[in-house]
Design a protein around this motif. Structure first.
Motif, PDB file in Angstrom:
ATOM      1  N   GLY A   1       0.792  -1.222   0.000  1.00  0.00           N
ATOM      2  CA  GLY A   1       0.000   0.000   0.000  1.00  0.00           C
ATOM      3  C   GLY A   1       0.825   1.272   0.000  1.00  0.00           C
ATOM      4  N   ARG A   2       2.172   1.119  -0.100  1.00  0.00           N
ATOM      5  CA  ARG A   2       3.021   2.313  -0.136  1.00  0.00           C
ATOM      6  C   ARG A   2       2.948   2.921  -1.526  1.00  0.00           C
ATOM      7  N   VAL A   3       2.952   4.248  -1.585  1.00  0.00           N
ATOM      8  CA  VAL A   3       2.828   4.971  -2.843  1.00  0.00           C
ATOM      9  C   VAL A   3       4.132   5.705  -3.133  1.00  0.00           C
ATOM     10  N   PRO A   4       4.677   5.566  -4.349  1.00  0.00           N
ATOM     11  CA  PRO A   4       5.892   6.311  -4.687  1.00  0.00           C
ATOM     12  C   PRO A   4       5.663   7.815  -4.546  1.00  0.00           C
ATOM     13  N   THR A   5       6.703   8.535  -4.153  1.00  0.00           N
ATOM     14  CA  THR A   5       6.598   9.983  -3.966  1.00  0.00           C
ATOM     15  C   THR A   5       6.035  10.662  -5.204  1.00  0.00           C
ATOM     16  N   SER A   6       6.470  10.251  -6.390  1.00  0.00           N
ATOM     17  CA  SER A   6       6.023  10.904  -7.612  1.00  0.00           C
ATOM     18  C   SER A   6       4.555  10.639  -7.914  1.00  0.00           C
ATOM     19  N   ALA A   7       3.949   9.642  -7.286  1.00  0.00           N
ATOM     20  CA  ALA A   7       2.541   9.339  -7.523  1.00  0.00           C
ATOM     21  C   ALA A   7       1.644  10.062  -6.531  1.00  0.00           C
ATOM     22  N   GLN A   8       2.224  10.897  -5.665  1.00  0.00           N
ATOM     23  CA  GLN A   8       1.428  11.561  -4.652  1.00  0.00           C
ATOM     24  C   GLN A   8       0.788  12.847  -5.152  1.00  0.00           C
ATOM     25  N   TYR A   9       0.985  13.165  -6.403  1.00  0.00           N
ATOM     26  CA  TYR A   9       0.216  14.212  -7.042  1.00  0.00           C
ATOM     27  C   TYR A   9       0.118  13.871  -8.514  1.00  0.00           C
ATOM     28  N   ALA A  10      -0.781  14.523  -9.210  1.00  0.00           N
ATOM     29  CA  ALA A  10      -1.008  14.200 -10.614  1.00  0.00           C
ATOM     30  C   ALA A  10      -0.920  15.460 -11.452  1.00  0.00           C
ATOM     31  N   LEU A  11      -0.592  15.290 -12.706  1.00  0.00           N
ATOM     32  CA  LEU A  11      -0.437  16.393 -13.643  1.00  0.00           C
ATOM     33  C   LEU A  11      -1.428  16.243 -14.780  1.00  0.00           C
ATOM     34  N   VAL A  12      -1.908  17.369 -15.288  1.00  0.00           N
ATOM     35  CA  VAL A  12      -2.731  17.342 -16.492  1.00  0.00           C
ATOM     36  C   VAL A  12      -1.767  17.394 -17.669  1.00  0.00           C
ATOM     37  N   HIS A  13      -1.803  16.363 -18.481  1.00  0.00           N
ATOM     38  CA  HIS A  13      -0.916  16.261 -19.637  1.00  0.00           C
ATOM     39  C   HIS A  13      -1.721  16.637 -20.872  1.00  0.00           C
ATOM     40  N   LEU A  14      -1.296  17.684 -21.572  1.00  0.00           N
ATOM     41  CA  LEU A  14      -2.053  18.172 -22.712  1.00  0.00           C
ATOM     42  C   LEU A  14      -1.798  17.366 -23.977  1.00  0.00           C
ATOM     43  N   GLY A  15      -0.757  16.574 -23.994  1.00  0.00           N
ATOM     44  CA  GLY A  15      -0.482  15.740 -25.148  1.00  0.00           C
ATOM     45  C   GLY A  15       0.141  16.511 -26.294  1.00  0.00           C
ATOM     46  N   VAL A  16       0.141  15.898 -27.441  1.00  0.00           N
ATOM     47  CA  VAL A  16       0.736  16.481 -28.642  1.00  0.00           C
ATOM     48  C   VAL A  16      -0.393  16.995 -29.519  1.00  0.00           C
ATOM     49  N   CYS A  17      -0.186  18.146 -30.129  1.00  0.00           N
ATOM     50  CA  CYS A  17      -1.206  18.675 -31.030  1.00  0.00           C
ATOM     51  C   CYS A  17      -0.541  19.178 -32.305  1.00  0.00           C
ATOM     52  N   SER A  18      -1.342  19.324 -33.334  1.00  0.00           N
ATOM     53  CA  SER A  18      -0.839  19.806 -34.617  1.00  0.00           C
ATOM     54  C   SER A  18      -0.539  21.305 -34.533  1.00  0.00           C
ATOM     55  N   ALA A  19       0.215  21.800 -35.490  1.00  0.00           N
ATOM     56  CA  ALA A  19       0.542  23.232 -35.528  1.00  0.00           C
ATOM     57  C   ALA A  19      -0.720  24.093 -35.610  1.00  0.00           C
ATOM     58  N   PRO A  20      -1.714  23.760 -36.445  1.00  0.00           N
ATOM     59  CA  PRO A  20      -2.919  24.585 -36.480  1.00  0.00           C
ATOM     60  C   PRO A  20      -3.659  24.630 -35.135  1.00  0.00           C
ATOM     61  N   VAL A  21      -3.690  23.503 -34.421  1.00  0.00           N
ATOM     62  CA  VAL A  21      -4.339  23.488 -33.106  1.00  0.00           C
ATOM     63  C   VAL A  21      -3.534  24.332 -32.122  1.00  0.00           C
ATOM     64  N   ALA A  22      -2.218  24.237 -32.169  1.00  0.00           N
ATOM     65  CA  ALA A  22      -1.375  25.054 -31.286  1.00  0.00           C
ATOM     66  C   ALA A  22      -1.581  26.543 -31.562  1.00  0.00           C
ATOM     67  N   LEU A  23      -1.689  26.909 -32.822  1.00  0.00           N
ATOM     68  CA  LEU A  23      -1.925  28.314 -33.167  1.00  0.00           C
ATOM     69  C   LEU A  23      -3.306  28.775 -32.692  1.00  0.00           C
ATOM     70  N   ALA A  24      -4.303  27.931 -32.832  1.00  0.00           N
ATOM     71  CA  ALA A  24      -5.642  28.272 -32.344  1.00  0.00           C
ATOM     72  C   ALA A  24      -5.640  28.430 -30.832  1.00  0.00           C
ATOM     73  N   LEU A  25      -4.942  27.555 -30.142  1.00  0.00           N
ATOM     74  CA  LEU A  25      -4.831  27.647 -28.689  1.00  0.00           C
ATOM     75  C   LEU A  25      -4.130  28.934 -28.285  1.00  0.00           C
ATOM     76  N   ALA A  26      -3.056  29.276 -28.977  1.00  0.00           N
ATOM     77  CA  ALA A  26      -2.338  30.521 -28.689  1.00  0.00           C
ATOM     78  C   ALA A  26      -3.241  31.732 -28.914  1.00  0.00           C
ATOM     79  N   ALA A  27      -4.042  31.704 -29.968  1.00  0.00           N
ATOM     80  CA  ALA A  27      -4.946  32.822 -30.250  1.00  0.00           C
ATOM     81  C   ALA A  27      -5.992  32.983 -29.153  1.00  0.00           C
TER      82      ALA A  27
END
Length: 92
Positions: free
Chosen positions: A58-84
């Motif tokens: 039941g022990r949890v690794p230190t790095s698993a004691q919080y979670a991150l939102v991972h946005l993943g990979v996106c295309s250049a047009p999606v990145a530009l739309a996000l920036a806009a």
């Protein structure tokens, strides 16, 4: 970190991912690879009350004691739309 704190952090990250996905969808942007991960990419449990990456004791690794939102990979047009969208929001 106690199990309840681990699950609270996981719930927080899941809620943040869902809120961000909803806001981006309203802005016409879709990031299909959005995910929630631990910093070292340990497996996350299906049940937020089950500690992520726990060993048989039941022990949890230190790095698993919080979670991150991972946005993943996106295309250049999606990145530009996000920036806009971000730039427009920053102007307000």
């Amino acid at each position: 970190m106690p199990k309840s704190a681990t699950s609270a952090k996981l719930r927080e990250a899941l809620a943040a991912r869902d809120a961000l996905a909803a806001a981006l969808t309203r802005a016409g942007i879709q990031l299909p690879a959005m995910d929630v991960r631990t910093p070292w990419n340990e497996a996350l449990p299906e049940d937020p009350d089950q500690p992520a990456g726990a060993d048989e004791d039941g022990r949890v690794p230190t790095s698993a004691q919080y979670a991150l939102v991972h946005l993943g990979v996106c295309s250049a047009p999606v990145a530009l739309a996000l920036a806009a969208v971000i730039a427009e929001g920053a102007r307000r």
